[in-house]
Design an enzyme around this catalytic site. Structure first.
Site, PDB file in Angstrom:
ATOM      1  N   ASN A 318       1.178  -1.176   0.298  1.00 36.18           N
ATOM      2  CA  ASN A 318       0.100  -0.229   0.006  1.00 36.18           C
ATOM      3  C   ASN A 318       1.050   0.675  -0.232  1.00 36.18           C
ATOM      4  O   ASN A 318       1.826   1.317   0.079  1.00 36.18           O
ATOM      5  CB  ASN A 318      -1.006  -0.143   1.240  1.00 36.18           C
ATOM      6  CG  ASN A 318      -2.269   0.545   1.041  1.00 36.18           C
ATOM      7  OD1 ASN A 318      -2.521   1.552   0.373  1.00 36.18           O
ATOM      8  ND2 ASN A 318      -3.152  -0.285   1.660  1.00 36.18           N
ATOM      9  N   ASP A 319       0.208   2.449   0.490  1.00 37.36           N
ATOM     10  CA  ASP A 319       1.026   3.237   0.211  1.00 37.36           C
ATOM     11  C   ASP A 319       2.316   3.708  -1.090  1.00 37.36           C
ATOM     12  O   ASP A 319       1.888   4.217  -2.074  1.00 37.36           O
ATOM     13  CB  ASP A 319       1.430   3.467   1.634  1.00 37.36           C
ATOM     14  CG  ASP A 319       1.054   3.877   2.530  1.00 37.36           C
ATOM     15  OD1 ASP A 319      -0.420   3.906   2.690  1.00 37.36           O
ATOM     16  OD2 ASP A 319       1.025   3.677   3.915  1.00 37.36           O
TER      17      ASP A 319
END
Lengths: 729, 729
Positions: A318-319
């Site tokens: 993610n991110d």
């Protein structure tokens, strides 16, 4: 292996300096084997040396402000398109950053704007000659000359990004006040790479107790533009888009590798950018490939360094995950030991559990220990109910875990926040035990499932397997279908139009689902005007394949048709251009169709496509509303098709989907094995150990009967949110 | 003038031989001054010589079967596109008439198919080389060679039409059994023209008592393809399309006049044809112009002949009306004395009452005296309620008549059918008296209305003024708006994109309404990608114009926008391609907006456009549903805009529209004159005679207050369906 793992384990606890007793007490209670830090928390020596394995988070592109401030030309960048401004005369002056969050962006005037920027008349779609516009670097405005009155003008321009977005989000959410803003650094530069490797090396030396380096994640965040208006705090948020990977150096290196040049407009694309909802162009795919190769190449150097220090390297899915593409085969080249993601839903769970090329797959569950959750809902504050929240997510996650499990679970955030929530503390203990039981079921082999594969066909294919645009995009047919299927006893695969053109359709695929809207990436958009796609799929159905369409499958306005596969589905959509054409008067089938056998009451597909009419009089109309078809089945050659006007993730619709899959596969008789009578319950049977897991997928008590593969019936009572694991052996 | 007119008159009765007493009794009761025949009925001598004026219907392109059978190559024709057939190998054999009603069509093999037909691969959209297909005239099949497997193939081919459609409809509806089918003859041939003029001349001699020749209508019927399948009895029915005007001779003459050739595909257009819902192409407009000129030229010869016989020529504004275009200035060149149309609604009424260049405008009311009405509803049979039907239509028609009246009303069909319906017979008497009272109100001048004009902007403009596609096309925003505005006290005009490009926007227009759906003719489709359109309209609004958008105004997917006038409306639509973009968080205006002042209860726009979001934070959001804007107002320069997500013809929405018009015109203060407090009632004030008509537009009793222009209030009670005419002088 740590001494703490024993019968416990598989659980990662977020520790917090200053709350050492709480940290260790909860580690014991929740059966943790690992303690981690989070963005904004530290682990103290007492925690680090307590005997638990330690995960330490590191984000390579932030935390280097000192270096960054000396290298402001090596910050990450992106293209922005200024908001359209209407010319009221023969010039227009555009304040290009107007509307954007000025703490996020700084106009890049170092790289020649005349080379990297473009100005457009968006009324005509034509580019403005370079000689007709001028940037004023003092005011950040672009003056466009010889404009046409009442036309709209926009500027594509490059900005440095001056506040790393995830940190900015945490900063604002947790009121970090005047703490310095983290500057995101661009790893494409050799100098940045040298700095990162040096920084990482020192960090590894400094974190001698750390067993697992938890990368958050690699280098490029998903696309997240912030706005200046409090009523438009975020402008765009696209978990899959590569817009934060752009900068002049990368564009030059791309040109060298691919042999052609990308322009600003290739990224800005009239203001639509290359967002995940658009079928990707060839050029954009090339760009993704270029970035992906770089991220692997440099990422591997970082991971090798971690390994050299005797530590494991895990990555957060993610991110800053852009460029990693964990669903591609090339992902294993990184050499990661594990992958972790924060999930709310079943499809996200499958995204993690399906990752190949790593040893450990871990879920970070929600709620995150923040006063307010990532989804904007108040959690550990007055009025929040973290237990209910957690239970609700778990219902969906657990369905997926029964199909394909992960190795670990955990939480993140500020641990001290849970101290006021004893019910939550107790529930997490229960959940952790439940997880370990489920994980145990998978040890000896996979659960019973369809012998055939179901493929989900979209413009993205495997590149967005079990992913759409971050967390659950409610109302998106592709996402709703993914969520439903994430817990079904069928083998799932994600394929693209390019896949079927290049490689055909693999023999083990018996059902293909196409779910989306006109022109979008999920339905496929312009890919449906490619004759090869039509030829391949039509032939495949004619030979016995089963095609399921949801919403606006195969939709593109082309050659007088709307659904390009209307010859298979037997239905079309009236979109207001052929209203004068009469529509075939159909009759609904009278007996309950196989697909609806387990359903009582009215159909609820949520947001549906309307004005669906019959074009093939041989189809079976199963359900309709206001004279628009909701469910229709058809046969085509030896194959079958099912059309659904929509899909919403509900217990009833999950079952409808399962039955439709078996019907489309022409295997109706095989659905009766290891299935529950009550659609509010589901089960998974593990043949190697002869164990059966039965779950309640609602918050109410349920009674159900499981049918095994020999005609036996097993009655099961389930508590709200409950699970029963039955040893049949 | 006939002796019967006196205080009665203005009423046309359908007489019927064999029912002479009934005919004369009802003529007396209903105050008829004219008796007519209908398709399928005759007038006997007793009726003809009874002292009433006589209308006799004649259809010039039918009733000549003897001649037609000797000239089968001079029947009317049209292009058909065969139903798409999928190639399962390298040839495909297409039974081209399959699916079409074989009693309507005969394949034209006389005009060289290789010259006039085309075969297409509809999967790729490419034409098949002439050498790759062959017609078998014995089987009516086309063999296409070198086909691509799984592609769809269609044939564009010419057919003679062998059953004149209106007569066929009447034949089938009234079970005329083995009565010979009427053959429609093509007037483009010199020989047909000679025949028609001779036939008409004889007919005029034979009908010496006829005062008015009622043409039904001129030469070309609206487009009406019939199907062979009982569940698809009609394939298409488009009141505005010119598809029945095509034949090789006309195509050749067109080429001579316009300098270029039309192909079959110019008519077939991928199977969409040039139906009324598509914005007309330049080529199609040329074709319409060519046909219109011909119809006027030859039509005038027929009318001149009528006049030479000392009779009047009226024309029916329907059936074979194609090419007449009564809304164009050129219509007066025909020299018609009157025009008649069969109407159900207010907008159709305005279509007739607004016709220029004729002395008499007449409405044929419904129900038609047939067992089953034109709208398919049983009327004069068991279960039918002709009085209620008639009253319901009259409510809508009467609103329009208060604004702009016609000269006459009447009925059509088999008179004997009414004999069993005494309530209907009484109601028609009442209705006829009401009509005459309303007509009287207009004698001295127009009713009070807005000083400014409201223009409705579509791709058709004036060419489809007060017309869409025949009778009320419910759910079509353009049609719903027309119906509402047909009874409002505003001056209405219809303009096209070509109009505003060629001539600009006339100074007396203060409000422009654009109502339609993406890509359709009513919204405007591709016309909105023309920069001139945007420039002209934007400038006009900026200088004080008011723009009202309904549904998907200015919608075309172009240059990254959906609503091309979004800068004026301040709203856009999310159609699934920019879901990752956050939407501005708006607040609804708190106080009741001027537009909603008279409305109680919830908004009901019927079928609405969803996913409308704010792009201009200065707009006022008046009403929303599920976070999608339903009503928003905006200012732009000195001008204003109103966006509506839909419109349904209801008393509440009529009022909302009126108020929106006055708001957009920036004349809010002027709406208070001659308006009713109760939205279920409306009024019209006739200043020259100082009389006020107040009508109930519902079937329930209503109380209302009329506000005059001096601040006085006039209380009025109205019976269900009632009207009161008040003499204020």
């Amino acid at each position: 292996m740590s001494e703490k793992i024993l019968n416990n384990g598989g659980f990662t606890l977020p520790g917090e300096a200053g709350f050492e007793d709480l940290t260790l007490k909860l580690a014991e209670k929740w059966g943790a084997d690992v303690i981690r830090d989070s963005d904004g928390t530290q682990l103290s020596d007492k925690i680090i040396t307590s005997g638990y394995d330690i995960y330490s988070t590191i984000c390579l592109v932030r935390g280097s402000n000192e270096w960054a401030k000396l290298n402001m030309d090596k910050l990450q960048q992106c293209y922005l398109r200024s908001y359209p401004l209407i010319a009221k005369g023969d010039t227009v002056k555009i304040d290009i950053l107007q509307g954007f969050f000025k703490e996020q962006f700084l106009i890049n005037i170092k790289d020649n704007p005349k080379e990297f920027w473009q100005v457009f008349d968006r009324t005509t779609g034509l580019e403005i000659e370079i000689s007709n516009w001028e940037l004023d670097i003092n005011t950040g405005t672009v003056l466009v000359r010889n404009t046409k009155k009442w036309h709209k003008y926009t500027v594509n321009f490059l900005v440095y990004r001056i506040w790393e977005e995830i940190s900015a989000y945490n900063h604002i959410t947790n009121s970090w006040g005047n703490r310095e803003h983290e500057l995101p650094i661009e790893p494409m530069y050799k100098e940045t790479q040298d700095h990162i490797l040096k920084y990482l090396d020192q960090w590894l030396i400094d974190h001698k107790h750390t067993k697992v380096v938890r990368f958050t994640s690699m280098f490029y965040n998903f696309w997240w533009l912030w706005g200046s208006d409090p009523n438009l705090k975020f402008i765009v948020n696209d978990w899959g888009a590569y817009d934060f990977t752009v900068n002049p150096l990368s564009m030059k290196l791309f040109e060298k590798e691919k042999g052609y040049k990308m322009t600003s407009e290739d990224f800005v694309n009239k203001g639509l950018y290359n967002n995940s909802y658009l079928p990707p162009s060839e050029k954009y795919r090339d760009w993704m490939d270029f970035i992906n190769k770089f991220v692997i190449e440099f990422g591997k150097k970082c991971i090798d360094l971690v390994h050299k220090h005797g530590k494991k390297a895990y990555v957060f899915y993610n991110d800053h995950w852009i460029g990693m593409e964990p669903t591609l085969d090339s992902f294993k080249e990184f050499g990661f030991d594990g992958i972790i993601d924060g999930v709310f839903s079943g499809f996200e769970t499958r995204k993690v559990s399906g990752t190949k090329g790593v040893e450990i797959r871990e879920l970070r569950l929600h709620p995150y220990f923040f006063p307010t959750g990532v989804n904007g809902v108040g959690t550990f504050i007055e009025g929040g109910d973290p237990s209910l929240e957690c239970k609700t997510y778990w219902l969906d996650i657990r369905r997926a875990l029964l199909r394909d499990c992960v190795d670990r679970i955990g939480f993140g955030g500020y641990l001290h926040l849970v101290d006021d929530h004893p019910a939550f503390v107790d529930y997490v203990q229960e959940l952790a035990e439940e997880f370990r039981e489920i994980r145990e079921l998978h040890k000896e082999g996979k659960p019973y499932s369809s012998k055939f594969k179901v493929a989900i066909l979209s413009a993205w294919g495997n590149m967005r397997a079990w992913g759409c645009r971050g967390h659950f995009n409610h109302g998106n047919y592709y996402n709703e279908i993914m969520e439903s299927i994430s817990g079904l006893p069928v083998e799932v695969e994600f394929i693209s139009f390019k896949d079927i053109i290049d490689k055909g359709i693999s023999g083990d695929i018996k059902v293909i689902i196409n779910a989306g809207q006109l022109d979008d990436a999920w339905s496929g958009g312009w890919n449906w005007s490619n004759e090869k796609v039509i030829e391949i799929l039509t032939e495949w159905v004619s030979k016995g394949g089963g095609l399921i369409g949801v919403g606006e499958p195969s939709a593109v306005k082309y050659s007088g048709q709307y659904f390009q596969m209307c010859h298979v589905f037997g239905v079309e959509r009236e979109v207001g251009l052929t209203v004068c054409f009469d529509k075939y008067v159909y009759k609904k089938v009278e007996e309950t169709h196989f697909i609806l056998k387990d359903i009582q009451g009215k159909l609820d597909f949520g947001k549906e496509i309307d004005n669906i009419y019959v074009i093939d009089k041989n189809i079976q109309v199963i359900e309709d509303k206001n004279q628009s078809i909701q469910i229709a089945t058809n046969t085509f050659g030896k194959g079958r098709s099912v059309y659904f006007s929509g899909h919403k993730y509900t217990p009833e619709n999950i079952r409808i989907l399962l039955r439709a899959i078996y019907w489309a596969a022409d295997e109706e008789e095989k659905i009766g094995f290891w299935i529950c009578s009550n659609v509010n319950t589901e089960c998974a049977y593990y043949p190697k150990i002869n164990k059966l897991a039965v779950i309640n997928i609602t918050g109410k008590a349920e009674e159900t009967t499981v049918y095994d593969c020999k005609g036996n019936e097993i009655a099961v009572s389930l508590k709200p949110y409950g699970i029963k694991i039955i040893d049949l052996g």
